[in-house]
Design an enzyme around this catalytic site. Structure first.
Site, PDB file in Angstrom:
ATOM      1  N   SER A   1      14.870  -4.007  -0.949  1.00 46.21           N
ATOM      2  CA  SER A   1      15.186  -4.807  -0.199  1.00 46.21           C
ATOM      3  C   SER A   1      16.804  -5.556   0.256  1.00 46.21           C
ATOM      4  O   SER A   1      17.172  -5.813  -0.854  1.00 46.21           O
ATOM      5  CB  SER A   1      14.622  -5.203   0.725  1.00 46.21           C
ATOM      6  OG  SER A   1      14.832  -5.756   1.829  1.00 46.21           O
TER       7      SER A   1
ATOM      8  N   TYR B   1       9.323 -13.445  -0.406  1.00 42.22           N
ATOM      9  CA  TYR B   1       9.657 -12.655  -0.525  1.00 42.22           C
ATOM     10  C   TYR B   1      11.135 -11.490  -1.064  1.00 42.22           C
ATOM     11  O   TYR B   1      11.931 -11.007  -1.506  1.00 42.22           O
ATOM     12  CB  TYR B   1       9.633 -11.731   1.775  1.00 42.22           C
ATOM     13  CG  TYR B   1       9.951  -9.866   1.156  1.00 42.22           C
ATOM     14  CD1 TYR B   1       9.148  -9.339   0.965  1.00 42.22           C
ATOM     15  CD2 TYR B   1      10.848  -9.538   2.113  1.00 42.22           C
ATOM     16  CE1 TYR B   1       9.024  -7.300   1.250  1.00 42.22           C
ATOM     17  CE2 TYR B   1      11.390  -8.531   2.538  1.00 42.22           C
ATOM     18  CZ  TYR B   1      10.108  -7.273   2.142  1.00 42.22           C
ATOM     19  OH  TYR B   1      10.920  -5.677   2.161  1.00 42.22           O
TER      20      TYR B   1
HETATM   21  P1  NAP Z   1       3.714  -0.876   5.509  1.00 41.46           P
HETATM   22  O1  NAP Z   1       3.410   0.621   6.154  1.00 41.46           O
HETATM   23  O2  NAP Z   1       3.429  -1.252   5.767  1.00 41.46           O
HETATM   24  O3  NAP Z   1       4.061  -0.098   3.575  1.00 41.46           O
HETATM   25  C1  NAP Z   1       3.385  -0.734   2.560  1.00 41.46           C
HETATM   26  C2  NAP Z   1       2.277   0.273   1.926  1.00 41.46           C
HETATM   27  O4  NAP Z   1       2.257  -1.050   1.096  1.00 41.46           O
HETATM   28  C3  NAP Z   1       1.272  -0.137   2.764  1.00 41.46           C
HETATM   29  O5  NAP Z   1       0.633   1.542   2.668  1.00 41.46           O
HETATM   30  C4  NAP Z   1      -0.148  -0.689   2.056  1.00 41.46           C
HETATM   31  O6  NAP Z   1      -0.985  -0.111   1.884  1.00 41.46           O
HETATM   32  C5  NAP Z   1       0.468  -1.307   0.476  1.00 41.46           C
HETATM   33  N1  NAP Z   1       0.151  -2.238  -0.460  1.00 41.46           N
HETATM   34  C6  NAP Z   1       0.756  -3.447   0.088  1.00 41.46           C
HETATM   35  N2  NAP Z   1       0.322  -3.905  -0.910  1.00 41.46           N
HETATM   36  C7  NAP Z   1      -0.490  -3.627  -1.680  1.00 41.46           C
HETATM   37  C8  NAP Z   1      -0.801  -3.405  -3.092  1.00 41.46           C
HETATM   38  N3  NAP Z   1      -1.362  -5.004  -3.056  1.00 41.46           N
HETATM   39  N4  NAP Z   1      -1.622  -2.803  -3.703  1.00 41.46           N
HETATM   40  C9  NAP Z   1      -1.338  -1.693  -3.119  1.00 41.46           C
HETATM   41  N5  NAP Z   1      -0.214  -1.435  -2.612  1.00 41.46           N
HETATM   42  C10 NAP Z   1      -0.639  -2.274  -1.022  1.00 41.46           C
HETATM   43  O7  NAP Z   1       5.577  -1.241   5.185  1.00 41.46           O
HETATM   44  P2  NAP Z   1       6.963  -0.510   4.580  1.00 41.46           P
HETATM   45  O8  NAP Z   1       8.157  -1.137   5.155  1.00 41.46           O
HETATM   46  O9  NAP Z   1       7.142   0.887   4.483  1.00 41.46           O
HETATM   47  O10 NAP Z   1       7.345  -0.927   3.044  1.00 41.46           O
HETATM   48  C11 NAP Z   1       7.181  -0.164   1.890  1.00 41.46           C
HETATM   49  C12 NAP Z   1       7.998  -0.691   1.380  1.00 41.46           C
HETATM   50  O11 NAP Z   1       9.661  -1.450   2.020  1.00 41.46           O
HETATM   51  C13 NAP Z   1       7.926  -2.370   0.938  1.00 41.46           C
HETATM   52  O12 NAP Z   1       8.127  -2.542  -0.675  1.00 41.46           O
HETATM   53  C14 NAP Z   1       9.025  -2.920   1.758  1.00 41.46           C
HETATM   54  O13 NAP Z   1       9.024  -4.072   1.065  1.00 41.46           O
HETATM   55  C15 NAP Z   1      10.148  -2.057   1.698  1.00 41.46           C
HETATM   56  N6  NAP Z   1      11.060  -2.384   2.351  1.00 41.46           N
HETATM   57  C16 NAP Z   1      10.419  -2.603   4.093  1.00 41.46           C
HETATM   58  C17 NAP Z   1      11.991  -2.951   5.032  1.00 41.46           C
HETATM   59  C18 NAP Z   1      11.200  -3.109   6.766  1.00 41.46           C
HETATM   60  O14 NAP Z   1      12.254  -3.518   7.445  1.00 41.46           O
HETATM   61  N7  NAP Z   1       9.842  -1.867   7.106  1.00 41.46           N
HETATM   62  C19 NAP Z   1      13.053  -2.814   4.753  1.00 41.46           C
HETATM   63  C20 NAP Z   1      13.829  -3.222   3.355  1.00 41.46           C
HETATM   64  C21 NAP Z   1      12.721  -2.794   2.431  1.00 41.46           C
HETATM   65  P3  NAP Z   1      -2.841  -0.845   1.392  1.00 41.46           P
HETATM   66  O15 NAP Z   1      -2.538  -1.983   2.446  1.00 41.46           O
HETATM   67  O16 NAP Z   1      -3.474   0.247   2.280  1.00 41.46           O
HETATM   68  O17 NAP Z   1      -2.982  -1.184   0.335  1.00 41.46           O
END
Ligand code: NAP
Length: 251
Positions: free
Chosen positions: A136, A149
């Site tokens: 991120s 985070y």
């Molecule tokens: P998201 O849709 O909430 O995806 C997060 C995923 O991680 C979910 O599918 C969740 O599935 C899984 N997860 C969470 N805890 C877990 C665990 N303990 N074991 C296995 N799986 C787990 O959000 P997203 O935005 O796509 O996030 C994906 C990545 O992008 C993250 O690393 C986030 O930090 C990064 N990111 C996001 C943003 C943003 O603004 N959205 C910006 C920069 C970076 P389950 O709950 O089913 O396990």
């Protein structure tokens, strides 16, 4: 490097960035394993792309190892490991519980460590592989109310830079993609938390999140997924140990 028949594992593959990454690699011909805790959403996604859904918590090494063994039985050694699972609870520093701090590091940083450590031997044996973390911009700068985070994502960038030094001659590269804000379930949870704390509307919260981004728009899940695919291309063979910001110039 063609992705046809290559085995890619995406953690957090059931939603948001992970689901789009799974789709983009499946379209490129890869055999895709999607891993997470909620099996129903993984099964739905896997069905739509002909992939394999496996359930595991990335903070549980034994469960992760068992899930990867299942995935290898289906698709063979892992060629590309995308450590994408993440969580981003928000609170002012003085109100963060030790539990939330530890959990945030365990998922966002520990999850990368475990996945990469368990899949690197497959890649070394093949003489080619790609370790990719979805970090991120929070790995490159600070933001209010998400200090665990930010600490975890800075840790991912450090892990990536260090590992890249160790694996230079192996044919494997390690890189972190550092997107700015993306509209996914994770962001919507943060928006709700900010709106509840500040009394701002969702629209005002969105505007404030974009205030630091010169392009004044959210990054798309597709941009992140395509960057991961590009890291697997011959053009990116020398890209190793990078923290690639996708943030419209925010960092
Ligand atoms: P998201 O849709 O909430 O995806 C997060 C995923 O991680 C979910 O599918 C969740 O599935 C899984 N997860 C969470 N805890 C877990 C665990 N303990 N074991 C296995 N799986 C787990 O959000 P997203 O935005 O796509 O996030 C994906 C990545 O992008 C993250 O690393 C986030 O930090 C990064 N990111 C996001 C943003 C943003 O603004 N959205 C910006 C920069 C970076 P389950 O709950 O089913 O396990």
């Amino acid at each position: 490097m063609s992705m046809v028949g290559q085995h890619i594992v995406v953690t957090g593959g059931g939603s948001g960035v992970g689901a789009e990454t799974a789709r983009v690699f499946a379209n490129a011909g890869a055999s895709v394993t999607v891993l997470g805790r909620r099996i129903a959403q993984l099964e739905k996604l896997a069905k739509s792309i002909g992939g394999l859904p496996v359930s595991a918590d990335v903070t549980d090494p034994a469960a992760l190892k068992a899930a990867l063994d299942t995935a290898r039985e289906e698709f063979g050694p892992v060629a590309v490991a995308v450590a994408n699972a993440g969580t981003a609870p928000s609170a002012p520093f003085e109100k963060i519980s030790a539990h939330d701090f530890n959990e945030t590091l365990a998922v966002n940083l520990g999850g990368v460590f475990h996945l990469w450590q368990m899949t690197l031997p497959d890649m070394k044996a093949n003489g080619w592989g790609r370790l990719i973390a979805i970090a991120s911009t929070a790995g490159l700068k600070g933001y209010v109310y998400v200090s665990p985070y930010c600490a975890a994502k800075h840790g991912v960038v450090g892990l990536t830079r260090s590992l890249a030094q160790e694996i230079g001659t192996s044919g494997v590269t390690a890189n972190a993609i550092c997107p700015g804000f993306i509209e996914t379930p994770l962001l919507e949870k943060s928006v709700e938390a900010i709106a509840a704390k500040t009394g701002m509307t969702a629209a005002e919260t969105h505007k404030s999140l974009l205030s630091g981004n010169p392009q004044k728009r959210f990054v798309s899940t597709r941009e992140v997924a395509q960057t991961a695919l590009w890291l697997c291309s011959d053009a990116a063979a020398s890209v190793n140990g990078h923290a690639l910001a996708l943030s419209g110039g925010e960092v």
